[in-house]
Write a protein that holds these residues in place. Structure first.
Motif, PDB file in Angstrom:
ATOM      1  N   LEU A 193       2.777   6.977  52.463  1.00 27.84           N
ATOM      2  CA  LEU A 193       2.852   7.263  51.024  1.00 27.84           C
ATOM      3  C   LEU A 193       2.636   5.962  50.254  1.00 27.84           C
ATOM      4  CD1 LEU A 193       3.597   9.058  48.562  1.00 27.84           C
ATOM      5  CD2 LEU A 193       6.000   8.510  49.018  1.00 27.84           C
ATOM      6  N   VAL A 194       1.587   5.939  49.443  1.00 30.01           N
ATOM      7  CA  VAL A 194       1.279   4.692  48.731  1.00 30.01           C
ATOM      8  C   VAL A 194       1.218   4.898  47.213  1.00 30.01           C
ATOM      9  CG1 VAL A 194       0.046   3.620  50.653  1.00 30.01           C
ATOM     10  CG2 VAL A 194      -1.224   5.038  49.024  1.00 30.01           C
ATOM     11  N   LYS A 195       1.490   3.802  46.530  1.00 33.46           N
ATOM     12  CA  LYS A 195       1.503   3.820  45.074  1.00 33.46           C
ATOM     13  C   LYS A 195       0.080   3.642  44.546  1.00 33.46           C
ATOM     14  CE  LYS A 195       3.768   0.456  42.834  1.00 33.46           C
ATOM     15  NZ  LYS A 195       4.978  -0.289  42.399  1.00 33.46           N
ATOM     16  N   ILE A 196      -0.170   4.287  43.416  1.00 38.21           N
ATOM     17  CA  ILE A 196      -1.449   4.080  42.732  1.00 38.21           C
ATOM     18  C   ILE A 196      -1.267   2.916  41.757  1.00 38.21           C
ATOM     19  CG2 ILE A 196      -3.109   5.096  41.118  1.00 38.21           C
ATOM     20  CD1 ILE A 196      -2.168   7.849  42.171  1.00 38.21           C
ATOM     21  N   GLU A 197      -2.183   1.974  41.816  1.00 46.40           N
ATOM     22  CA  GLU A 197      -2.127   0.832  40.883  1.00 46.40           C
ATOM     23  C   GLU A 197      -3.383   0.846  40.028  1.00 46.40           C
ATOM     24  OE1 GLU A 197       0.395  -1.551  40.890  1.00 46.40           O
ATOM     25  OE2 GLU A 197       1.101  -1.789  42.967  1.00 46.40           O
ATOM     26  N   ASN A 198      -3.208   1.033  38.736  1.00 47.17           N
ATOM     27  CA  ASN A 198      -4.358   1.091  37.798  1.00 47.17           C
ATOM     28  C   ASN A 198      -5.420   2.100  38.248  1.00 47.17           C
ATOM     29  OD1 ASN A 198      -3.224  -1.063  36.263  1.00 47.17           O
ATOM     30  ND2 ASN A 198      -4.046  -2.491  37.792  1.00 47.17           N
ATOM     31  N   GLY A 199      -4.956   3.247  38.727  1.00 48.24           N
ATOM     32  CA  GLY A 199      -5.888   4.306  39.131  1.00 48.24           C
ATOM     33  C   GLY A 199      -6.536   4.070  40.486  1.00 48.24           C
ATOM     34  N   ILE A 200      -6.050   3.045  41.226  1.00 45.47           N
ATOM     35  CA  ILE A 200      -6.627   2.698  42.533  1.00 45.47           C
ATOM     36  C   ILE A 200      -5.620   3.054  43.633  1.00 45.47           C
ATOM     37  CG2 ILE A 200      -7.482   0.775  43.971  1.00 45.47           C
ATOM     38  CD1 ILE A 200      -9.269   1.203  41.547  1.00 45.47           C
ATOM     39  N   CYS A 201      -6.129   3.643  44.733  1.00 45.96           N
ATOM     40  CA  CYS A 201      -5.264   4.003  45.867  1.00 45.96           C
ATOM     41  C   CYS A 201      -4.711   2.719  46.514  1.00 45.96           C
ATOM     42  CB  CYS A 201      -6.069   4.800  46.893  1.00 45.96           C
ATOM     43  SG  CYS A 201      -5.213   5.024  48.464  1.00 45.96           S
ATOM     44  N   HIS A 203      -3.725   2.326  49.441  1.00 48.12           N
ATOM     45  CA  HIS A 203      -4.110   2.168  50.848  1.00 48.12           C
ATOM     46  C   HIS A 203      -5.586   1.785  51.004  1.00 48.12           C
ATOM     47  CE1 HIS A 203      -4.035   2.632  55.164  1.00 48.12           C
ATOM     48  NE2 HIS A 203      -5.146   3.354  55.074  1.00 48.12           N
ATOM     49  N   CYS A 204      -6.488   2.594  50.454  1.00 50.98           N
ATOM     50  CA  CYS A 204      -7.926   2.342  50.673  1.00 50.98           C
ATOM     51  C   CYS A 204      -8.576   1.591  49.514  1.00 50.98           C
ATOM     52  CB  CYS A 204      -8.669   3.652  50.942  1.00 50.98           C
ATOM     53  SG  CYS A 204      -8.764   4.722  49.486  1.00 50.98           S
ATOM     54  N   HIS A 205      -7.816   1.433  48.407  1.00 51.18           N
ATOM     55  CA  HIS A 205      -8.286   0.663  47.244  1.00 51.18           C
ATOM     56  C   HIS A 205      -9.497   1.286  46.543  1.00 51.18           C
ATOM     57  CE1 HIS A 205      -5.330  -2.215  48.434  1.00 51.18           C
ATOM     58  NE2 HIS A 205      -5.894  -2.339  49.630  1.00 51.18           N
ATOM     59  N   LEU A 206      -9.691   2.583  46.743  1.00 53.08           N
ATOM     60  CA  LEU A 206     -10.750   3.270  45.977  1.00 53.08           C
ATOM     61  C   LEU A 206     -10.090   4.008  44.802  1.00 53.08           C
ATOM     62  CD1 LEU A 206     -13.211   4.709  48.662  1.00 53.08           C
ATOM     63  CD2 LEU A 206     -13.376   2.584  47.355  1.00 53.08           C
ATOM     64  N   ARG A 207     -10.921   4.334  43.817  1.00 55.22           N
ATOM     65  CA  ARG A 207     -10.402   5.005  42.624  1.00 55.22           C
ATOM     66  C   ARG A 207      -9.964   6.443  42.967  1.00 55.22           C
ATOM     67  NH1 ARG A 207      -9.595   3.894  37.707  1.00 55.22           N
ATOM     68  NH2 ARG A 207     -10.432   1.794  37.995  1.00 55.22           N
ATOM     69  N   GLN A 211      -9.200  14.930  39.679  1.00 49.62           N
ATOM     70  CA  GLN A 211      -8.468  16.101  40.202  1.00 49.62           C
ATOM     71  C   GLN A 211      -7.143  15.689  40.821  1.00 49.62           C
ATOM     72  OE1 GLN A 211     -11.680  15.344  40.573  1.00 49.62           O
ATOM     73  NE2 GLN A 211     -12.945  17.151  41.109  1.00 49.62           N
ATOM     74  N   ALA A 212      -7.192  14.608  41.605  1.00 54.47           N
ATOM     75  CA  ALA A 212      -5.974  14.139  42.249  1.00 54.47           C
ATOM     76  C   ALA A 212      -4.977  13.640  41.202  1.00 54.47           C
ATOM     77  CB  ALA A 212      -6.295  13.043  43.255  1.00 54.47           C
ATOM     78  N   MET A 213      -5.477  12.907  40.203  1.00 53.29           N
ATOM     79  CA  MET A 213      -4.599  12.404  39.144  1.00 53.29           C
ATOM     80  C   MET A 213      -3.935  13.574  38.415  1.00 53.29           C
ATOM     81  SD  MET A 213      -4.509   9.178  39.310  1.00 53.29           S
ATOM     82  CE  MET A 213      -3.666   8.658  37.833  1.00 53.29           C
ATOM     83  N   ASN A 214      -4.713  14.637  38.256  1.00 53.48           N
ATOM     84  CA  ASN A 214      -4.208  15.844  37.608  1.00 53.48           C
ATOM     85  C   ASN A 214      -3.065  16.454  38.419  1.00 53.48           C
ATOM     86  OD1 ASN A 214      -4.277  17.744  35.550  1.00 53.48           O
ATOM     87  ND2 ASN A 214      -5.525  19.157  36.796  1.00 53.48           N
ATOM     88  N   GLY A 215      -3.262  16.504  39.755  1.00 58.05           N
ATOM     89  CA  GLY A 215      -2.215  17.030  40.649  1.00 58.05           C
ATOM     90  C   GLY A 215      -0.941  16.214  40.542  1.00 58.05           C
ATOM     91  N   VAL A 223      -2.800  13.927  47.817  1.00 56.91           N
ATOM     92  CA  VAL A 223      -3.346  12.916  48.742  1.00 56.91           C
ATOM     93  C   VAL A 223      -4.588  12.286  48.133  1.00 56.91           C
ATOM     94  CG1 VAL A 223      -2.484  14.107  50.811  1.00 56.91           C
ATOM     95  CG2 VAL A 223      -4.825  14.550  50.006  1.00 56.91           C
ATOM     96  N   CYS A 224      -4.883  11.068  48.568  1.00 56.01           N
ATOM     97  CA  CYS A 224      -6.106  10.375  48.159  1.00 56.01           C
ATOM     98  C   CYS A 224      -7.278  11.115  48.818  1.00 56.01           C
ATOM     99  CB  CYS A 224      -6.046   8.922  48.614  1.00 56.01           C
ATOM    100  SG  CYS A 224      -7.628   8.057  48.523  1.00 56.01           S
ATOM    101  N   ASP A 225      -8.310  11.468  48.036  1.00 54.33           N
ATOM    102  CA  ASP A 225      -9.441  12.216  48.591  1.00 54.33           C
ATOM    103  C   ASP A 225     -10.232  11.395  49.601  1.00 54.33           C
ATOM    104  OD1 ASP A 225      -9.133  14.669  47.215  1.00 54.33           O
ATOM    105  OD2 ASP A 225      -9.758  13.644  45.371  1.00 54.33           O
ATOM    106  N   ASN A 226     -10.106  10.097  49.486  1.00 48.82           N
ATOM    107  CA  ASN A 226     -10.860   9.220  50.398  1.00 48.82           C
ATOM    108  C   ASN A 226     -10.131   9.001  51.726  1.00 48.82           C
ATOM    109  OD1 ASN A 226     -13.000   7.274  51.064  1.00 48.82           O
ATOM    110  ND2 ASN A 226     -11.306   5.804  50.899  1.00 48.82           N
TER     111      ASN A 226
END
Ligand SMILES: [Zn+2]
Length: 239
Positions: A193-201, A203-207, A211-215, A223-226
């Motif tokens: 379980l990882v925190k989102i920082e400025n809209g970035i995952c 774990h994988c550091h992708l945006r 849809q996920a932000m909405n969830g 979950v991160c789609d990536n």
């Protein structure tokens, strides 16, 4: 405030991450311990070799000295016998042997003098090597004992964490738990379980996708789609 499922999972993850860290640390101990043993054995062997080298010189001195004594004895006897010998050739042969022995004795005496210097040097070397290696051995033993004590502490903490876990796991729903556990068992997967920082995952550091932000904003398990890691946003409920 994060969603309730996030809080429950973060509490569990804290225990699991600590457990993983301790288990990884514990797994390194056997090698560290055998390295310390090898270091101690090498120091002991080195001291032993220095002692052996000095003893070898000492033994050689004794050999030379007993050979000198034997030659002296032989010459003494030949000199006594020579007084009784009638034949000139026999007499000459005896004197030749005595002269040869005198030369051998002189060579051996020179050799003994040199060996005595070597022996003194060998003893001095041994004392230095022993002092150095005793320090190495002592340090290795101290470090070994520290590792043993550390291993005990780690095992106690692990037992405590394992006892705490079921209570924390009960607060997480089973679907989330299944996903979390599979992420936890993944090799070098980091935290499930990882925190989102400025809209970035985290774990994988992708945006993170909209849809996920909405969830997340609805408080759903997301979950991160990536990378498929569970994600949460600390500020999500205030938005
Ligand atoms: Zn990701």
């Amino acid at each position: 405030m994060a969603a309730k499922w996030v809080e429950a999972l973060l509490a569990l993850q804290k225990v699991d991450m600590r457990q993983r860290e301790l288990e990884q640390r514990l797994a390194l101990l056997p090698r560290e311990m055998s390295e310390l043993k090898a270091r101690r054995d090498a120091a002991v062997a080195d001291t032993h070799a220095a002692a052996q080298a000095a003893r070898k010189i000492e033994a050689e001195i004794k050999n030379c000295e007993s050979e000198i004594a034997r030659l002296q004895d032989e010459s003494r006897k030949l000199q006594q016998q020579s007084a009784l010998v009638k034949k000139n050739t026999e007499y000459q042969a005896m004197l030749n042997t005595v002269a040869l022995n005198a030369k051998k004795i002189s060579d051996l005496e020179s050799r003994v003098l040199k060996l005595m210097d070597d022996f003194e040097a060998g003893k001095a070397h041994y004392r230095k090597v022993k002092t150095d290696n005793d320090a190495v051995t002592r340090l290795a033993r101290e470090e070994f004992e520290e590792l043993l004590a550390f291993a005990e502490d780690v095992k106690k903490e692990l037992a405590r964490l394992r006892a705490e876990r079921p209570e924390l796991a009960r607060k997480v729903d089973s679907d989330t738990m299944t996903r979390y556990n599979s992420l936890l068992k993944g090799k070098n997967a980091g935290a499930p379980l990882v925190k989102i920082e400025n809209g970035i995952c985290g774990h994988c550091h992708l945006r993170i996708t909209p849809q996920a932000m909405n969830g997340i904003s609805k408080g759903a398990v997301t979950v991160c789609d990536n990378c498929m890691h569970l994600i949460y946003d600390e500020g999500s409920e205030e938005l």
